[in-house]
Design a protein around this motif. Structure first.
Motif, mmCIF file in Angstrom:
data_model
loop_
_atom_site.group_PDB
_atom_site.id
_atom_site.type_symbol
_atom_site.label_atom_id
_atom_site.label_comp_id
_atom_site.label_asym_id
_atom_site.label_seq_id
_atom_site.Cartn_x
_atom_site.Cartn_y
_atom_site.Cartn_z
ATOM 1 N N PRO A 20 -1.579 25.901 54.032
ATOM 2 C CA PRO A 20 -2.797 25.792 53.226
ATOM 3 C C PRO A 20 -2.524 25.125 51.876
ATOM 4 C CG PRO A 20 -2.013 28.060 53.273
ATOM 5 C CD PRO A 20 -1.135 27.289 54.212
ATOM 6 N N ARG A 21 -3.614 24.720 51.244
ATOM 7 C CA ARG A 21 -3.515 24.018 49.958
ATOM 8 C C ARG A 21 -2.666 24.832 48.979
ATOM 9 N NH1 ARG A 21 -7.995 20.599 47.155
ATOM 10 N NH2 ARG A 21 -7.003 20.229 45.158
ATOM 11 N N PRO A 22 -1.669 24.189 48.370
ATOM 12 C CA PRO A 22 -0.789 24.933 47.471
ATOM 13 C C PRO A 22 -1.372 25.095 46.063
ATOM 14 C CG PRO A 22 -0.042 22.677 47.619
ATOM 15 C CD PRO A 22 -1.221 22.805 48.565
ATOM 16 N N ALA A 23 -0.890 26.098 45.379
ATOM 17 C CA ALA A 23 -1.165 26.253 43.949
ATOM 18 C C ALA A 23 -0.197 25.320 43.228
ATOM 19 C CB ALA A 23 -0.943 27.691 43.511
ATOM 20 N N ARG A 69 3.581 29.443 52.739
ATOM 21 C CA ARG A 69 4.576 28.856 53.657
ATOM 22 C C ARG A 69 5.847 28.403 52.936
ATOM 23 N NH1 ARG A 69 2.586 29.296 59.025
ATOM 24 N NH2 ARG A 69 0.347 29.423 58.746
ATOM 25 N N GLY A 70 5.782 28.370 51.614
ATOM 26 C CA GLY A 70 6.967 27.950 50.872
ATOM 27 C C GLY A 70 6.620 27.293 49.556
ATOM 28 N N LYS A 71 7.631 26.687 48.953
ATOM 29 C CA LYS A 71 7.419 26.014 47.673
ATOM 30 C C LYS A 71 8.303 24.782 47.592
ATOM 31 C CE LYS A 71 10.370 29.412 45.406
ATOM 32 N NZ LYS A 71 10.458 30.385 44.340
ATOM 33 N N ASP A 72 7.892 23.856 46.757
ATOM 34 C CA ASP A 72 8.638 22.625 46.552
ATOM 35 C C ASP A 72 8.291 22.085 45.175
ATOM 36 O OD1 ASP A 72 10.412 20.570 47.117
ATOM 37 O OD2 ASP A 72 9.114 19.583 48.584
#
Length: 139
Positions: A20-23, A69-72
């Motif tokens: 989904p759309r990330p913050a 789902r994660g971060k980058d």
């Protein structure tokens, strides 16, 4: 790398492909931009806009994206240059048919950048590749 002239506007973008759309959040160096009164709501979007750019705005900007789902993150730099300014503008003049006319133009610019002066006549660019670069003849 993003280039921006002093006193202009810079737009730094971050477009992560995530669902989904990330913050999103932004930092300049080690400063979180959401903690700065200068940045306002722009730090929550995919674009950070800097108005009236100054040399103090130069630096490395990082966009952080995070969802369940994660971060980058992704980092880029902003370089601020001096504005290009016309210092000698061509002037209007009257010329008799068959006589020569001379027009001059000068500009100041940031020494780290190359400059090109482009001449046009009635909206048509005078191409130095088809002319000798110094003379133009209209027939």
């Amino acid at each position: 790398m993003v280039l921006a002239a002093k006193n202009s506007r810079a737009l730094i973008e971050c477009r992560p492909k995530a669902a989904p759309r990330p913050a999103l959040s932004w930092s300049k160096g080690t400063e979180l931009l959401s903690n700065s009164t200068r940045w306002g709501e722009a730090v929550l979007s995919q674009q950070t806009e800097i108005l009236n750019v100054t040399r103090a705005d130069e630096g490395r900007y990082t966009c952080f994206a995070e969802n369940n789902r994660g971060k980058d993150n992704s980092t880029g730099s902003l370089t601020v240059t001096d504005q290009t300014k016309i210092t000698l503008a061509p002037s209007n003049g009257d010329v008799t048919v068959g006589e020569s006319a001379r027009m001059q133009c000068g500009a100041s610019h940031d020494p780290s950048l190359e400059i090109a002066i482009v001449w046009s006549l009635n909206g048509r660019v005078i191409d130095p590749a088809t002319e000798d670069g110094r003379h133009f003849q209209r027939t």
